[in-house]
Design an enzyme around this catalytic site. Structure first.
Site, PDB file in Angstrom:
ATOM      1  N   ASN A   1       0.917  -1.178   0.107  1.00 55.24           N
ATOM      2  CA  ASN A   1       0.100  -0.012   0.005  1.00 55.24           C
ATOM      3  C   ASN A   1       0.973   1.183   0.215  1.00 55.24           C
ATOM      4  OD1 ASN A   1      -0.316   1.820   2.495  1.00 55.24           O
ATOM      5  ND2 ASN A   1       0.176  -0.138   3.582  1.00 55.24           N
TER       6      ASN A   1
ATOM      7  N   CYS B   1       6.245   5.666   8.745  1.00 55.41           N
ATOM      8  CA  CYS B   1       5.453   5.249   7.377  1.00 55.41           C
ATOM      9  C   CYS B   1       6.445   5.391   6.269  1.00 55.41           C
ATOM     10  CB  CYS B   1       4.613   6.303   6.952  1.00 55.41           C
ATOM     11  SG  CYS B   1       3.427   6.045   5.580  1.00 55.41           S
TER      12      CYS B   1
ATOM     13  N   LYS C   1       5.645   3.559  17.187  1.00 55.20           N
ATOM     14  CA  LYS C   1       5.536   2.701  16.217  1.00 55.20           C
ATOM     15  C   LYS C   1       6.936   2.572  15.515  1.00 55.20           C
ATOM     16  CE  LYS C   1       2.500   0.481  13.103  1.00 55.20           C
ATOM     17  NZ  LYS C   1       1.351   0.995  12.652  1.00 55.20           N
TER      18      LYS C   1
ATOM     19  N   GLY D   1       1.118  -9.304  10.175  1.00 50.96           N
ATOM     20  CA  GLY D   1       0.303 -10.440   9.426  1.00 50.96           C
ATOM     21  C   GLY D   1      -0.328 -11.582  10.145  1.00 50.96           C
TER      22      GLY D   1
ATOM     23  N   GLY E   1      -3.873  -6.287  11.419  1.00 44.05           N
ATOM     24  CA  GLY E   1      -3.836  -5.336  10.473  1.00 44.05           C
ATOM     25  C   GLY E   1      -4.737  -5.658   9.189  1.00 44.05           C
TER      26      GLY E   1
HETATM   27  C1  LIG Z   1      -3.628   0.386   4.084  1.00 41.79           C
HETATM   28  C2  LIG Z   1      -2.552   0.534   5.214  1.00 41.79           C
HETATM   29  C3  LIG Z   1      -2.573   1.592   5.834  1.00 41.79           C
HETATM   30  C4  LIG Z   1      -1.699   1.946   6.939  1.00 41.79           C
HETATM   31  N1  LIG Z   1      -1.786   3.195   7.420  1.00 41.79           N
HETATM   32  C5  LIG Z   1      -0.954   3.292   8.796  1.00 41.79           C
HETATM   33  C6  LIG Z   1      -0.903   4.513   9.362  1.00 41.79           C
HETATM   34  O1  LIG Z   1      -1.755   5.437   9.223  1.00 41.79           O
HETATM   35  N2  LIG Z   1      -0.140   4.604  10.439  1.00 41.79           N
HETATM   36  C7  LIG Z   1       0.650   3.546  11.021  1.00 41.79           C
HETATM   37  O2  LIG Z   1       1.217   3.872  11.756  1.00 41.79           O
HETATM   38  N3  LIG Z   1       0.567   2.445  10.254  1.00 41.79           N
HETATM   39  C8  LIG Z   1      -0.338   2.183   9.205  1.00 41.79           C
HETATM   40  N4  LIG Z   1      -0.325   0.836   8.724  1.00 41.79           N
HETATM   41  C9  LIG Z   1       0.695   0.079   9.054  1.00 41.79           C
HETATM   42  C10 LIG Z   1      -0.100  -1.014   9.822  1.00 41.79           C
HETATM   43  O3  LIG Z   1      -0.828  -0.376  11.045  1.00 41.79           O
HETATM   44  C11 LIG Z   1       0.784  -2.155  10.397  1.00 41.79           C
HETATM   45  O4  LIG Z   1       2.059  -1.684  10.957  1.00 41.79           O
HETATM   46  C12 LIG Z   1       1.141  -3.070   9.237  1.00 41.79           C
HETATM   47  O5  LIG Z   1       0.140  -3.399   8.223  1.00 41.79           O
HETATM   48  C13 LIG Z   1       1.471  -4.651   9.732  1.00 41.79           C
HETATM   49  O6  LIG Z   1       0.532  -5.270  10.190  1.00 41.79           O
HETATM   50  P1  LIG Z   1      -0.358  -6.227   9.388  1.00 41.79           P
HETATM   51  O7  LIG Z   1       0.867  -7.052   8.474  1.00 41.79           O
HETATM   52  O8  LIG Z   1      -1.266  -7.112   9.960  1.00 41.79           O
HETATM   53  O9  LIG Z   1      -1.005  -5.657   8.323  1.00 41.79           O
HETATM   54  C14 LIG Z   1      -0.959   1.074   7.189  1.00 41.79           C
HETATM   55  C15 LIG Z   1      -1.101  -0.308   6.916  1.00 41.79           C
HETATM   56  C16 LIG Z   1      -1.932  -0.693   5.613  1.00 41.79           C
HETATM   57  C17 LIG Z   1      -1.875  -2.027   5.122  1.00 41.79           C
END
Ligand SMILES: Cc1cc2nc3c(=O)[nH]c(=O)nc-3n(C[C@H](O)[C@H](O)[C@H](O)COP(=O)(O)O)c2cc1C
Length: 305
Positions: free
Chosen positions: A68, A129, A164, A243, A264
């Protein structure tokens, strides 16, 4: 049986929240799951002013995950307070607000504004980010800047601060320690990994932003190692993510040293995932005769929270 955990002075009824940016501002999921069963609702990143985000396409599916590059689209502090806070403040569970800025001063100002709002559960400082030119990862991958951001926010608010962390560092330990030493109450590990995918027919990147952040099951083992490494460097609690699709995944993060977890990418294809994870952790604890979820934290090496 005790499932509750503390993140600084914030008490969560169970150790499962949702990851910022994958759950909108909570309200969008209210028809799909009972939000009051979560440990906390964590919302999409907010900076001082509204942000339009990146051009589309902003997401692309890859093997066992997704890319993303949303570009931290958001309503800004005032827009958030007007549009989303009236709903969130009525929930029985706390809201964790993910915040960011392009300068140290902006981070601190956003923290100050949410401190003054009253009723916020905690602030999560997004210093990681990968999808914006200014702000974000540049803070999380520079020890001095990271310490400055956390210290400035610490001065600006009494709310619990969760930093974070960026995965994009050779060794996470000194970064984790810098956040702790600068006043962070907890760490969130991990944000997404910088990555890219190409459409071989058009020979173009699949994302308009060219590169993006990789998330989903494909990053889980790397995220587990980051939590493991950070847990050895700090005493503050860690919220593990990357994940998570099942209770087994979540328990792995806890055993690596996390005190709580966030779901997430899985929210996009199964909005019930976080609730299934909570139920599964409870079931695991019954099966293994574990009375307190803290017993799982660091269980892989005997480290207790
Ligand atoms: C579409 C999308 C938007 C995200 N937006 C943010 C955000 O605004 N701020 C942030 O700290 N992390 C953001 N993340 C990261 C997630 O909070 C998380 O750290 C990351 O997706 C890993 O977890 P997952 O593998 O379960 O998705 C975003 C992730 C995705 C997929």
């Amino acid at each position: 049986m005790n499932l509750s955990v503390k993140i600084g002075k914030l008490k969560l009824q169970n150790p499962v929240t949702v990851a910022s940016g994958t759950f909108g501002y909570g309200a969008e999921y209210a028809r799909l799951i009972d939000l009051n069963l979560l440990g906390a609702v964590t919302v999409k990143g907010i900076r001082l002013n509204p942000v339009r985000g990146n051009p589309t396409p902003r997401t692309a599916e890859v093997a066992s995950g997704m890319l993303n590059a949303i570009g931290l689209q958001g309503p800004g502090v005032d827009g958030f307070i007007k549009k989303y806070w009236p709903f969130l403040k009525e929930l029985k569970v706390p809201t964790i607000i993910n915040i960011w800025g392009t300068t140290v001063e902006e981070y601190a100002e956003v923290a100050r504004r949410f401190d003054a709002l009253g009723g916020v559960g905690a602030l999560e400082l997004n210093v990681s980010c990968p999808n914006i030119k200014e702000g974000g990862a540049q803070f999380g991958t520079d020890l001095k800047l990271l310490a400055q951001v956390v210290a400035a926010c610490r001065k600006a608010t009494k709310l619990p601060l969760i930093t974070k962390m960026s995965p994009n560092v050779v060794n996470i330990a000194p970064f984790a320690k810098a956040a702790e030493d600068s006043g962070s109450d907890a760490l969130a590990i991990t944000n997404s990994y910088p990555a890219m995918a190409i459409d071989i027919e058009t020979r173009k990147p699949k994302l308009a932003n060219v590169t993006g952040g990789l998330t989903g099951p494909c990053i889980k083992p790397i995220a587990i190692k980051l939590v493991w490494d950070a847990a050895r460097a700090v005493k503050i609690p860690i919220i593990g993510m990357g994940g998570i699709q099942s209770a087994d995944d979540a328990i792995e993060f806890l055993m690596a040293g996390a005190s709580a977890v966030a779901v997430g990418t899985a929210n996009f294809y199964e909005p019930q995932t976080a609730l299934n994870v909570i139920a599964g952790i409870r079931e695991f604890m019954v099966q293994k005769k574990i009375r307190d979820v803290h017993e799982l934290t660091g269980a892989c090496n005997g480290r207790k929270a």
